[in-house]
Structures are given as structure tokens and as C-alpha cells.
Design a protein around this motif. Structure first.
Motif, PDB file in Angstrom:
ATOM      1  N   GLU A  38      17.981 -70.830  21.910  1.00 46.37           N
ATOM      2  CA  GLU A  38      17.151 -71.639  21.005  1.00 46.37           C
ATOM      3  C   GLU A  38      16.663 -70.798  19.824  1.00 46.37           C
ATOM      4  O   GLU A  38      16.693 -71.231  18.673  1.00 46.37           O
ATOM      5  CB  GLU A  38      15.913 -72.163  21.751  1.00 46.37           C
ATOM      6  N   VAL A  39      16.205 -69.592  20.133  1.00 46.55           N
ATOM      7  CA  VAL A  39      15.597 -68.749  19.096  1.00 46.55           C
ATOM      8  C   VAL A  39      16.634 -68.247  18.102  1.00 46.55           C
ATOM      9  O   VAL A  39      16.448 -68.362  16.888  1.00 46.55           O
ATOM     10  CB  VAL A  39      14.830 -67.565  19.724  1.00 46.55           C
ATOM     11  N   VAL A  40      17.743 -67.707  18.601  1.00 47.42           N
ATOM     12  CA  VAL A  40      18.735 -67.141  17.670  1.00 47.42           C
ATOM     13  C   VAL A  40      19.389 -68.242  16.830  1.00 47.42           C
ATOM     14  O   VAL A  40      19.654 -68.045  15.645  1.00 47.42           O
ATOM     15  CB  VAL A  40      19.807 -66.265  18.387  1.00 47.42           C
ATOM     16  N   LEU A  41      19.616 -69.398  17.443  1.00 49.58           N
ATOM     17  CA  LEU A  41      20.191 -70.512  16.679  1.00 49.58           C
ATOM     18  C   LEU A  41      19.193 -70.981  15.610  1.00 49.58           C
ATOM     19  O   LEU A  41      19.569 -71.202  14.452  1.00 49.58           O
ATOM     20  CB  LEU A  41      20.547 -71.669  17.623  1.00 49.58           C
ATOM     21  N   GLY A  42      17.938 -71.090  16.006  1.00 54.89           N
ATOM     22  CA  GLY A  42      16.895 -71.522  15.059  1.00 54.89           C
ATOM     23  C   GLY A  42      16.803 -70.582  13.874  1.00 54.89           C
ATOM     24  O   GLY A  42      16.684 -71.024  12.723  1.00 54.89           O
TER      25      GLY A  42
ATOM     26  N   LEU B 136      25.978 -67.710  12.198  1.00 59.63           N
ATOM     27  CA  LEU B 136      26.126 -68.164  13.586  1.00 59.63           C
ATOM     28  C   LEU B 136      26.850 -67.122  14.429  1.00 59.63           C
ATOM     29  O   LEU B 136      26.552 -66.946  15.618  1.00 59.63           O
ATOM     30  CB  LEU B 136      26.868 -69.506  13.620  1.00 59.63           C
ATOM     31  N   THR B 137      27.787 -66.413  13.808  1.00 63.18           N
ATOM     32  CA  THR B 137      28.486 -65.343  14.540  1.00 63.18           C
ATOM     33  C   THR B 137      27.501 -64.229  14.903  1.00 63.18           C
ATOM     34  O   THR B 137      27.505 -63.720  16.020  1.00 63.18           O
ATOM     35  CB  THR B 137      29.650 -64.770  13.682  1.00 63.18           C
ATOM     36  N   GLN B 138      26.671 -63.887  13.932  1.00 64.15           N
ATOM     37  CA  GLN B 138      25.666 -62.847  14.212  1.00 64.15           C
ATOM     38  C   GLN B 138      24.686 -63.323  15.307  1.00 64.15           C
ATOM     39  O   GLN B 138      24.326 -62.568  16.201  1.00 64.15           O
ATOM     40  CB  GLN B 138      24.892 -62.488  12.946  1.00 64.15           C
ATOM     41  N   ALA B 139      24.305 -64.596  15.233  1.00 66.14           N
ATOM     42  CA  ALA B 139      23.407 -65.149  16.259  1.00 66.14           C
ATOM     43  C   ALA B 139      24.060 -65.067  17.629  1.00 66.14           C
ATOM     44  O   ALA B 139      23.426 -64.720  18.630  1.00 66.14           O
ATOM     45  CB  ALA B 139      23.058 -66.595  15.916  1.00 66.14           C
ATOM     46  N   ASN B 140      25.359 -65.368  17.657  1.00 70.62           N
ATOM     47  CA  ASN B 140      26.092 -65.318  18.921  1.00 70.62           C
ATOM     48  C   ASN B 140      26.151 -63.896  19.473  1.00 70.62           C
ATOM     49  O   ASN B 140      26.005 -63.670  20.676  1.00 70.62           O
ATOM     50  CB  ASN B 140      27.507 -65.856  18.678  1.00 70.62           C
TER      51      ASN B 140
END
Lengths: 462, 322
Positions: free
Chosen positions: A421-425, A450-454
């Protein structure tokens, strides 16, 4: 053994607790709490002995006085049913406070007898191993599992034999529309597909003071709510089945994110000012009467709507389920209206009064108290009998919300979901800010974020 | 006039350099033994937490192991590599946060110093209503940081905030200027912090100014020094140690400011204001990655040692000059 006040703890335990407390001091300027001395878990007995319990529940910022009234009522009922016993209660006003209390309680093995958690925090609470499993005999004491709204039980634990959380209130999501704006734009029916949604929103947008919809990308929760909805309808999970790998940069995930961001950037059906909006700002914007539709909205906004220009002109309806660019639901797509959302009550493993805590939960989930929860705090009851005993709990606008709840799907029950939730947000928020400032964004930048969030998610959960 | 201190030569001062004579035996050890409680306390409340934080930074402590942190899996230097290696998943996040923290603390300090010194110089003079104004100036410093943050968040809200409305009324900007996102967010945070923190430096400067004997200014005037030269050659040299201390303390305080960015921008702040304490908080307490948060804290500690060392050296220089 070392005596600390009235409790007795082992030397190793003392060092562990002291260690966490010391670590708290070491993290400069950010540690919100420190560990306390732990107590030996109480042994269970057949009859709960009188005691004063402690509860840690969420603050109802929209209805603070009504929350006091409800808690007084619960206290009176509980004290009558359990002579000599009572309870005290404390509240948290933010997710950060909720999590900090959870962390501190688990680390110190001391805390409130009953914790209230939001549905997506329950997996984290389960992962901590610090909460009692509600056994079949305990469920029987509460009236049986069938007494509860069945979708809610999906977030009570990872499997039917490992449930740790008792549903306490529901927060169903539906589409809320401004009937006056629909009428003015000549639109007769609410949209069933996201293509229809965009068309309807365009018809209600003048680009100045009238907008088809609003969004809240700066909110801590709203981004993942919406992205999860679009991805679920597309049949694309955001996390793999092991719960250890995020799928945030998969093609459908990127498409889901792009569709939402395009409301501001490409379709221009939401004002760029939304880039700074949090959930409350979005509700206020809709209450102003200048927004045509608010997507995936719970009952929490009703008091605000009823006090604004939109009062009497809004309606909760079932929202679109067919993904944008498609004419029907794809093979693996689910006709989701929202995720299973609401508040849950858990019994802390290290409580000395677990049986009495169960009795308090029994009081709180009785149909009459559930009805008061609905009446005073505008929360959806989760005990089935409540609706039979008090039919007004299903009268408009609650009928649409009731239906929407039946079409809700659980989020994956992994402790790592909260991290997702946090990284996507954060990724979405970064791009939304670009749109706010410049009016546009690049798909490559979105994919990279999004890649970095992943990657961050992977690094956090392995 | 001879001051009492000057009139009381306590010890005969020998000519030439003095070598302290070392006491022998128990006399040598006694003072050190007496320091033991202080040293033990220091170790317990300062060094032990740092050591434990360092240990946690080498583990994968998270929501699964928080209940028994001593059994958290050992991951070695992985968190440091994740944050310090250029290709690490948190490298750009840490780098941005360090950059944001440095920009914020240095800008804030640079703006505060002239404002605070100017106010201190002004109110060190006899002015009507001086006491009243001195009290009023402390109000921003008294207001709790989170209240200050909420106030300034409202002031900087796009469209509805005072700043946008004022800029629009004066035809200096649009009502839709963003202050809470994008590059302007840094300035919003700097302005909010300058408003709240300048009285601290003002108080230090005022206290330093009040220690300067009036006779020095009289002497300077007799020697022909005007106001500006008096400030440059009398005032500034005498308050320089205090100003130096104020610069260091101010920089450290702003670098470690957590409440202001947290309340103004939340847990998903613009990268320009995603300062290190906020980043550490999110990693530790929102995403439950305590090991990573601890590693970032150790890095932050290393960074903050720089002004701390400067401060300690400056303090030592101050001692020698006396």
C-alpha cells in the motif's frame, strides 16, 4: 528473575524489552514510542473473573460525541452483564498511531486487552503472532460465524481455522453520484463500464467549476484503493500468490495506474487541483455540489454531504465493473465494487483477561449495539440479525452500500500487503504531483516509478 | 577601580610554561572512580542504543519478528548496500532525502541568522514598548510544531490558502499555484520553519549582545568608530562564538525536524521535502522495515557527526581563546 513493579519477568525478556526501548532512543527524532515492561500472559479459566479491561479503538473524527455516547452505552450494557467488571478505552486518530501501538504492544508484550484494527492491518497483526486465535467455541460464544456478514470474515484470518479478528463494523464502497448534475447533463443512468464513466464525466465537466469526478492521490490510502479496484476488475493481481513478490510494474498494473492518473492528465475529468487532495478534501469537493461522481466511496462522507450544497441531491449506486477500453469483464476479472473493508476486534495474546475480553466483544457485536453503531456513527453493522431486527439499516442510501458489500472482495491476506500500500501510494503520488504542476506525465516515468516501488517492496519483505 | 577578582591573587604565578604535576597512587585514581556512575549512565542511554540500532540495521527485523527481535534474521550489510550502492532499491530515496534535509537545514539557517540578529540588535536598544515586542517575538517559538505545521498547511493550500489568494489579488501569481507539491514545497516548508524557529537564534543573539560592556562602545566611539564600524569591530567579534554555536545548533535542529514535514505533507511527501527523518519513519513504522530504518538512522548519525565535530572544535577553540 527480576521484579519490575508487580510483574515478574525473566532476565532475557528484560534485556529484549530494554533493547527495543534503547533502539527507539537511537533512531533520531522518529521513534514514537518505547517499549514497556512485559507481563506474564495470564492463564485462562472457565469463568472470567471481574476486572477492568482496556480497549484501543479508532477515533471517529466525524462523530466524536456520538462515539462517546456509544461507548457509554456499551459500558452500561457490559457492566450490567458482567457485575464487577468494566473497561477503559483509548483512541488512535491515524494509521501511523494504530501501527505504532501495535508495534510497541507486540515488542513489549504488553498493551490493551482488545485492539481494533482496520481490515488491511489485520494481516500484519496476524503476522506478529500476538493475537489470540478465535476458536470455534469462542465463535459459538459470539453467536457463531454465521451470525456475521460473511464477506467480512474473509479478512478475519488467513484460513477458517486461523481467524484472529471479529468483525465490528463494515465500510462498503460504492459509486456516489450527484443526481442534479446527471440531470443537467442529460444522463439518465449511472455508468456500468469505465468507458461510460469517462463519457458521463466529460459531459459534466466544464473545466472551471464543474468536474465529472474527483480523486485524492495525496491520500495515504486512496491510490491503492483505486488501483486495486481497476486491477481486480482486469483480473490482474498486484502481488503474487506467495505474498513475497509485488507485481506493481506488470502491464495491467501500469494500465490500472495510468487509467486513474489520466482522469487529471488525459481525460481532464478531474481538476489538477486534486493532485494535493487527501480523502477528506475529495469528500468536501463532492459535498460542494460541483463534482458529478465520486468513485469507491464509503458511508463516511454522508454527514459531510448532508451539510453541504449536495444534500438531498446525491445517491449511492453500484459502480462500473467493466475495465476501460473493454466491452465486458475479462476472463479473470472480478466485478468488484470494493475490497472487504471495516473495523475488527482482536484479543491481545498477552492479556490477562482474555475470557472477559471475549465477553466485551460479545456485547459490542450484539444486534442492539450494532444498531446503535449504525444510528449514532453511521457505520454499517456486520451482524446479520441487526438488519432483520432493524430494517432501517438497509434503507437508502444504505441499500446500495449493502449490495456493494456483497460484491466486495478480500485483499490478499499477507503481512506484506501494508508495505505494498505504502510503496504504491508513494509512486502514484509522485506522478500525480507531476500532473498537478505540469499538467502531464510520461508513461515511462510511471513505469519507472512502479518498478522502483516493486524493488523496494521486494527489499522490504524478503 | 580594582575589581575584587583582580585584587585577590590566589596563587603565585610562576614565570614560563607551567607543567602540571601528576599526583601519584590513589590520588590519581580517585577522580576517575567518581566518574563511574556518569560514564555508566552515558553508556546506557547513549552508546547502548546506538549499538543496538547498529545491530538492528544488520537484521531483517520486520512485522514478523518484532515480537522477538533477538531472533530476527541476520542480513549483514544488505540494508547498507540497498541504500548506499548506486543501483540499490533505496539509493535514490536516501540520496534525495539527504539532499532535501541539507537544502532545508542550510536554507532555513541562512535565512534565520540575519533576521534573528537584526531583531536582536534592534531590541537591544532602548525603544518604547521593547518588553512587549520582545514577548511577542517569542510567540512563534512557543506554538507547538504540529500546530504550526497545520497553520502553514492551510496558508499554503492551493486555491483556498492565504498565499495563493494574496498573490492573485496582487496579480503576482495564480490562485492555482501549488505550494504543497512540486519545487515550491521546499520553500513552503522553509518559510514555515523560519517563522517558527527564528526566535531561538534571536534569544541567543540577544543574550550575547547583553554581555558586551558599554565601555567598549564608548572607547570605540572615542576612537572614531561609527555605528557600522562599531558593529564590525566590537559587536561581531564578541558575539561570534555564540553565533557560531547558533548556526550549528540551528542546522542540526532543522536537519532533524520530523514533525513539520510529517504534518504538512504526510507520509507521501514531494521528493523536495522528503527529509531523512521522515523517510526513516516511513520505512521503520509504516512499512515495518525496522532493519532498513535502523541502517538509514546510522547513515543519518554519520552525517550529523560532521556539524557536531565542527561544533566541538569550535567550542574547544572558544575555550583556548579565554
Amino acid at each position: 528473575m527480576i521484579d519490575v513493579g508487580k510483574s515478574t519477568i525473566t532476565r532475557r525478556r528484560f534485556l529484549e524489552v530494554a533493547g527495543v526501548g534503547a533502539a527507539a532512543v537511537a533512531m533520531p527524532g522518529v521513534m514514537a514510542g518505547c517499549a514497556q515492561a512485559a507481563s506474564t500472559p495470564a492463564t485462562t479459566s472457565s469463568k472470567p473473573s471481574p476486572a477492568t479491561l482496556s480497549l484501543f479503538i479508532s477515533k471517529d473524527t466525524a462523530h466524536p460525541q456520538q462515539q462517546n455516547q456509544l461507548m457509554d452505552l456499551i459500558k452500561q450494557t457490559f457492566e450490567k452483564q458482567n457485575p464487577g467488571s468494566s473497561f477503559t478505552w483509548d483512541t488512535y486518530a491515524s494509521a501511523a498511531e494504530e501501527q505504532t501501538k501495535l508495534e510497541t504492544g507486540v515488542a513489549a508484550r504488553e498493551g490493551p486487552d482488545i485492539f481494533e484494527f482496520g481490515s488491511t492491518v489485520v494481516p500484519t497483526a496476524y503476522a506478529s503472532g500476538a493475537f489470540e486465535t478465535i476458536t470455534n467455541s469462542m465463535w459459538d460464544e459470539l453467536g457463531g460465524k454465521k451470525a456475521f456478514f460473511q464477506p467480512q470474515l474473509a479478512m478475519s484470518g488467513p484460513s477458517p481455522d486461523k481467524l484472529i479478528a471479529v468483525p465490528w463494523s463494515g465500510n462498503p464502497y460504492a459509486l456516489v453520484i450527484n443526481k442534479a448534475m446527471f440531470q443537467a447533463a442529460g444522463i439518465k443512468n449511472p455508468p456500468k463500464t469505465w468507458n461510460e464513466f469517462v463519457d458521463a464525466a466529460k459531459a459534466m465537466t466544464n473545466g472551471k467549476d464543474s468536474w465529472g469526478t474527483a480523486m485524492a492521490p495525496a491520500d495515504g490510502f486512496d491510490p491503492w484503493h483505486k488501483i486495486w479496484l481497476f486491477a481486480t476488475q482486469m483480473g490482474a493481481p498486484l502481488m503474487d500468490e506467495s505474498g513475497k513478490k509485488g507485481l506493481l510494474d506488470s502491464e495491467p498494473s501500469v494500465e490500472a495506474c495510468a487509467f486513474w492518473l489520466d482522469w487529471m492528465a488525459s481525460f481532464k475529468i478531474a481538476s489538477r487541483q486534486c493532485a494535493t487532495y487527501k480523502g477528506a478534501d475529495e469528500i468536501k469537493a463532492f459535498a460542494s455540489g460541483n463534482i458529478g461522481m465520486q468513485v469507491m466511496t464509503g458511508p463516511g462522507g454522508i454527514p459531510t454531504y448532508d451539510q453541504g450544497p449536495v444534500a438531498g441531491k446525491y445517491e449511492y449506486v453500484v459502480g462500473p465493473t467493466v475495465p476501460h477500453g473493454m466491452s465486458s469483464l475479462p476472463a479473470k476479472g472480478k466485478p468488484a465494487q470494493g475490497f472487504v473493508s471495516g473495523q475488527y476486534l482482536t484479543i491481545f495474546k498477552y492479556s490477562k483477561n482474555k475470557e472477559l475480553a471475549l465477553q466485551l466483544i460479545k456485547t459490542m457485536t450484539s444486534p442492539d449495539i450494532q444498531y446503535q453503531l449504525f444510528k449514532l456513527r453511521a457505520q454499517q453493522p456486520v451482524v446479520v440479525e441487526t438488519f432483520a431486527k432493524h430494517p432501517e439499516a438497509k434503507v437508502a442510501p444504505w441499500d446500495a452500500l449493502y449490495d456493494a458489500e456483497l460484491k466486495s472482495y478480500p485483499t490478499p491476506f499477507f503481512g506484506s500487503w501494508l508495505q505494498l500500500e505504502v510503496v504504491l501510494g508513494k509512486a502514484i503520488n509522485t506522478i500525480a504531483q507531476q500532473i498537478g504542476v505540469t499538467g502531464s506525465y510520461s508513461k515511462d516515468a510511471l513505469k519507472a516509478a512502479l518498478t522502483q516501488a516493486n524493488q523496494q517492496l521486494a527489499a522490504s519483505i524478503t | 577601580m580594582i575589581t575584587p577578582e583582580r585584587a585577590r591573587p590566589a596563587v603565585a604565578v610562576p614565570h614560563g610554561p607551567v607543567r602540571a604535576r601528576r599526583p601519584a597512587g590513589s590520588a590519581l585514581r580517585a577522580p576517575y572512580w567518581m566518574m563511574t556512575p556518569s560514564v555508566a549512565l552515558l553508556a546506557l542511554i547513549v552508546f547502548l542504543p546506538i549499538l543496538i540500532a547498529f545491530y538492528i540495521s544488520l537484521t531483517g527485523l520486520n512485522q514478523y519478528t518484532i515480537g522477538d527481535w533477538l531472533r530476527a534474521p541476520f542480513v549483514g550489510l544488505r540494508h547498507y548496500m540497498d541504500t548506499l550502492e548506486p543501483q540499490g532499491p533505496f539509493a535514490s530515496s536516501l540520496f534525495n532525502s539527504v539532499k532535501a534535509s541539507l537544502a532545508f537545514s542550510l536554507l532555513t539557517t541562512a535565512l534565520i541568522m540575519p533576521i534573528a540578529l537584526g531583531a536582536a540588535l534592534l531590541f537591544n536598544q532602548s525603544l518604547p514598548g521593547r518588553t512587549f515586542f520582545r514577548t511577542m517575538m517569542l510567540i512563534p517559538y512557543i506554538i507547538p510544531t504540529f500546530v504550526n505545521a497545520i497553520l502553514w498547511r492551510q496558508v499554503f493550500m492551493n486555491e483556498t490558502g492565504v498565499v495563493d489568494q494574496l498573490l492573485s489579488a496582487l496579480h503576482l501569481g495564480s490562485r492555482e499555484t501549488f505550494w504543497l507539491i512540486g519545487p515550491n514545497s521546499l520553500w513552503a516548508m522553509v518559510i514555515a520553519d523560519v517563522w517558527a524557529a527564528w526566535p531561538f537564534v534571536y534569544l541567543m543573539s540577544l543574550a550575547a549582545l547583553q554581555t558586551i560592556p558599554g565601555e567598549l562602545y564608548d572607547a570605540a566611539t572615542i576612537d572614531g568608530a561609527n555605528g557600522a564600524r562599531g558593529f564590525l569591530y566590537v559587536t561581531l567579534p564578541l558575539i561570534r562564538p555564540t553565533l557560531g554555536l547558533a548556526v550549528v545548533l540551528s542546522t542540526i535542529n532543522h536537519f532533524n525536524n520530523f514533525t513539520l514535514p510529517y504534518v504538512m505533507f504526510g507520509i507521501s511527501p514531494p521528493e523536495q521535502v522528503n527529509v531523512l527523518p521522515l523517510n526513516i519513519f516511513v520505512n521503520s513504522f509504516v512499512t515495518f522495515n525496522f532493519g532498513l530504518g535502523a541502517a538509514m538512522s546510522v547513515v543519518a548519525l554519520a552525517i550529523m557527526l560532521t556539524p557536531a565535530v565542527i561544533y566541538l572544535r569550535a567550542a574547544r577553540v572558544g575555550d583556548e581563546s579565554r
